[in-house]
Design an enzyme around this catalytic site. Structure first.
Site, PDB file in Angstrom:
ATOM      1  N   ARG A 192      45.768  52.855  29.598  1.00 37.81           N
ATOM      2  CA  ARG A 192      45.863  52.272  28.207  1.00 37.81           C
ATOM      3  C   ARG A 192      44.435  52.074  27.546  1.00 37.81           C
ATOM      4  O   ARG A 192      43.456  52.073  28.239  1.00 37.81           O
ATOM      5  CB  ARG A 192      46.582  51.136  28.078  1.00 37.81           C
ATOM      6  N   LYS A 243      47.262  42.279  48.714  1.00 39.50           N
ATOM      7  CA  LYS A 243      47.504  42.550  47.318  1.00 39.50           C
ATOM      8  C   LYS A 243      48.952  43.065  47.112  1.00 39.50           C
ATOM      9  O   LYS A 243      49.402  43.837  47.859  1.00 39.50           O
ATOM     10  CB  LYS A 243      46.561  43.436  46.917  1.00 39.50           C
ATOM     11  N   GLY A 274      45.602  42.956  38.045  1.00 37.85           N
ATOM     12  CA  GLY A 274      45.156  41.845  37.105  1.00 37.85           C
ATOM     13  C   GLY A 274      44.835  40.383  38.031  1.00 37.85           C
ATOM     14  O   GLY A 274      44.931  39.525  37.434  1.00 37.85           O
ATOM     15  N   GLY A 275      45.022  40.629  39.313  1.00 38.35           N
ATOM     16  CA  GLY A 275      44.861  39.402  39.982  1.00 38.35           C
ATOM     17  C   GLY A 275      46.036  38.721  40.414  1.00 38.35           C
ATOM     18  O   GLY A 275      45.949  37.621  40.999  1.00 38.35           O
ATOM     19  N   HIS A 277      32.450  43.247  38.181  1.00 37.16           N
ATOM     20  CA  HIS A 277      33.661  44.097  38.039  1.00 37.16           C
ATOM     21  C   HIS A 277      33.320  45.159  37.012  1.00 37.16           C
ATOM     22  O   HIS A 277      32.875  44.875  35.800  1.00 37.16           O
ATOM     23  CB  HIS A 277      34.739  43.160  36.986  1.00 37.16           C
ATOM     24  N   GLU A 300      38.874  50.837  37.544  1.00 32.51           N
ATOM     25  CA  GLU A 300      38.119  49.438  37.804  1.00 32.51           C
ATOM     26  C   GLU A 300      37.695  49.612  39.013  1.00 32.51           C
ATOM     27  O   GLU A 300      38.021  50.097  40.195  1.00 32.51           O
ATOM     28  CB  GLU A 300      39.182  48.678  37.725  1.00 32.51           C
TER      29      GLU A 300
HETATM   30  C1  MV4 Z   1      39.285  42.153  44.738  1.00 35.34           C
HETATM   31  C2  MV4 Z   1      38.368  41.147  44.936  1.00 35.34           C
HETATM   32  C3  MV4 Z   1      37.602  41.026  46.219  1.00 35.34           C
HETATM   33  N1  MV4 Z   1      37.837  41.933  46.921  1.00 35.34           N
HETATM   34  N2  MV4 Z   1      39.463  42.994  45.838  1.00 35.34           N
HETATM   35  C4  MV4 Z   1      41.415  40.557  40.610  1.00 35.34           C
HETATM   36  C5  MV4 Z   1      42.090  41.158  39.476  1.00 35.34           C
HETATM   37  C6  MV4 Z   1      42.178  42.598  40.181  1.00 35.34           C
HETATM   38  N3  MV4 Z   1      41.711  43.527  39.204  1.00 35.34           N
HETATM   39  C7  MV4 Z   1      41.643  42.623  41.524  1.00 35.34           C
HETATM   40  N4  MV4 Z   1      40.831  41.552  41.698  1.00 35.34           N
HETATM   41  C8  MV4 Z   1      39.721  41.282  42.801  1.00 35.34           C
HETATM   42  N5  MV4 Z   1      39.957  42.255  43.640  1.00 35.34           N
HETATM   43  C9  MV4 Z   1      38.579  42.816  46.774  1.00 35.34           C
HETATM   44  N6  MV4 Z   1      38.907  43.854  47.937  1.00 35.34           N
HETATM   45  C10 MV4 Z   1      38.251  40.132  43.828  1.00 35.34           C
HETATM   46  C11 MV4 Z   1      39.070  40.231  42.651  1.00 35.34           C
HETATM   47  C12 MV4 Z   1      38.818  39.246  41.875  1.00 35.34           C
HETATM   48  C13 MV4 Z   1      38.308  39.755  40.484  1.00 35.34           C
HETATM   49  C14 MV4 Z   1      37.995  41.031  40.264  1.00 35.34           C
HETATM   50  C15 MV4 Z   1      37.316  41.270  38.972  1.00 35.34           C
HETATM   51  C16 MV4 Z   1      37.123  40.261  38.185  1.00 35.34           C
HETATM   52  C17 MV4 Z   1      37.536  38.942  38.372  1.00 35.34           C
HETATM   53  C18 MV4 Z   1      37.974  38.659  39.622  1.00 35.34           C
HETATM   54  C19 MV4 Z   1      38.444  37.390  39.726  1.00 35.34           C
HETATM   55  C20 MV4 Z   1      38.994  36.942  41.004  1.00 35.34           C
HETATM   56  C21 MV4 Z   1      39.177  38.058  41.960  1.00 35.34           C
END
Ligand code: MV4
Length: 446
Positions: free
Chosen positions: A291, A158, A164-165, A208, A275
């Site tokens: 925010r 990351k 936010g992805g 999430h 989050e």
């Molecule tokens: C992750 C994950 C799986 N494993 N981290 C996407 C946006 C950001 N908020 C973090 N995200 C993710 N982090 C780990 N270690 C999967 C996502 C993710 C995701 C997270 C929440 C809501 C929708 C998502 C869609 C794709 C990937």
């Protein structure tokens, strides 16, 4: 208390902030681009200032224009809403430097949480559980290989400046780690001007879950429970719920206790959202938003709290209006984000709304700046209305949501109302056992 607040935003969130100001007897200043001259937030404000042409970079992101508008109108505080400048630490600093109050967290905490590595380091130090991963930045490919071997594949790389992805790359085994590492760094440098990356164990079927907190300037921190934001498409939330169908009251209280203790230690102020990913009964912190969020209304309906009112009150130095024991979680709330997009292709559908009828009745709330005759501009994000329902149980909320969506008329442009009608009628959604991948599959399935 403030006499006059400048709202550095547009659309439904500008109206939302105006409502809290009016109920507090505070005068409001709207800012708008030339494209928004006829917008509702301009019409309902006590004063308005045109800050530039339609492109956001020349208007709603135009810091000198916004600060000048505050100076010429004599505003004593600025509320940034969400998006635009709401998580811009240097803007928060400049607001303070101009003798106004930025209604939000400190510039220090905005900057800290904007760097996802610093955010995780800070949260780990105050007892918040993290996703297993690298100890800070991955400095070279060798450390990426070593970290992946230690935590086990699959792994996710990351961008520290991401969120936010944006800028995430999965590596499922050793053969993919080099490309994932190099691509993540290159894309991060291109997108954010910063190539710092870190690694986490990839969770393949999480929900999430985010936790709403509010803190005053006197060390008081309270949480208002969780929101389930798993229903996302391409990192855009589509529907959110409070509380989560997967989380018990005991889990909520425990998560809330951990989070409020952590933010008390950090000296955090104003609104914030932590989050988490939730998988196999475990919560793991990934990011913090400094925010007010789009989906804050589901928390407001569940807890009967005005979060914007609390933001304004604590920013003016007042004590939080709540102690933790005052916060109750009643029933269930669901929010649909209605956008000016084709409900199948998601192609944006700007244009003139020729007729508009919003649903109503017990437990139905509409946050929108739409009106009959309004022209939805193509320059900004496509959110045009939030439909929020509240009822005693999740089943009753779904039933009410179905009824409200059926009443909702936006004529002249296509919207995602039909998509929401399909979602609330789907048995898997109704069962509530979905993960972050469910909606992508549901939409792909046509
Ligand atoms: C992750 C994950 C799986 N494993 N981290 C996407 C946006 C950001 N908020 C973090 N995200 C993710 N982090 C780990 N270690 C999967 C996502 C993710 C995701 C997270 C929440 C809501 C929708 C998502 C869609 C794709 C990937």
């Amino acid at each position: 208390m403030f006499q006059k607040i400048l709202i550095a935003n547009r659309g439904e969130i500008a109206l939302r902030i105006q409502r809290a100001c009016r109920e507090l007897g505070i005068s409001t200043v709207a800012v708008h681009s030339t494209a928004d001259a006829e917008a509702m937030h301009v019409r309902l404000a006590d004063e308005s200032v045109c800050i530039g042409p339609p492109p956001a970079k020349d208007s709603y992101l135009n810091i000198p224009a916004i600060l000048s508008a505050a100076a010429i109108t004599g505003a004593d505080a600025i509320h940034p809403g969400y998006g635009f400048l709401s998580e811009n630490a240097s803007f928060a600093d400049m607001v303070d430097a101009h003798g106004l109050t930025f209604i939000g967290p400190s510039a220090e905490h905005i900057g800290m949480m904007g760097d996802k590595i610093a955010a995780k380091t800070a949260m780990a130090a105050v007892g918040v559980p993290l996703v297993p991963g690298s100890d800070g930045e991955l400095l070279d490919l060798e450390s990426a290989r070593e970290t992946a071997a230690r935590i086990g594949y699959p792994v996710l790389i990351k961008a520290a400046a991401g969120g936010g992805g944006r800028g995430m790359k999965v590596a499922r085994d050793t053969s993919e780690i080099e490309d994932a590492y190099r691509l993540a760094r290159t894309e991060s440098r291109t997108a954010f001007g910063n190539d710092a990356v870190y690694m986490e164990k990839y969770l393949d079927k999480p929900r999430h879950i985010e936790l709403q907190i509010m803190a005053d300037n006197h060390g008081n921190v309270v949480h208002f429970g969780e929101r389930d934001c798993s229903l996302q498409r391409r990192h855009q939330k589509v529907l959110e719920e409070a509380g989560s169908p997967a989380i018990s009251a005991v889990q909520r209280d425990a998560l809330g206790e951990t989070a409020t203790a952590a933010l008390r230690k950090l000296g955090y102020r104003n609104a914030g959202t932590l989050e988490f990913l939730y998988q196999d009964g475990q919560f793991a912190f990934i990011e913090m938003n400094t925010r007010l969020q789009v989906e804050h209304p589901v928390t407001e309906m569940l807890c009967d709290v005005d979060l914007v009112r609390e933001q304004i009150r604590v920013a003016s130095g007042q004590l939080l209006g709540y102690e933790q024991r005052d916060v109750t979680f009643n029933g269930h709330a669901i929010e649909c984000r209605i956008t000016a997009e084709d409900p199948v292709t998601f192609v944006p559908t700007p244009g003139r709304v020729t007729a508009y009828h919003a649903p109503g009745g017990l437990g139905v709330r509409i946050d929108s700046a739409l009106y009959a005759g309004y022209f939805v501009p193509p320059y900004y994000d496509s959110l045009i209305a939030k439909l929020i329902v509240h009822a005693a149980t999740r089943e009753a909320a779904i039933n009410r949501l179905r009824r409200a969506l059926d009443e909702f008329a936006v004529v002249g442009i296509k919207t995602t109302i039909p998509l929401h009608q399909r979602i609330v009628n789907d048995p898997e959604f109704q069962a509530g056992d979905y993960t972050i991948h469910w909606l992508e599959k549901f939409v792909a399935g046509g």
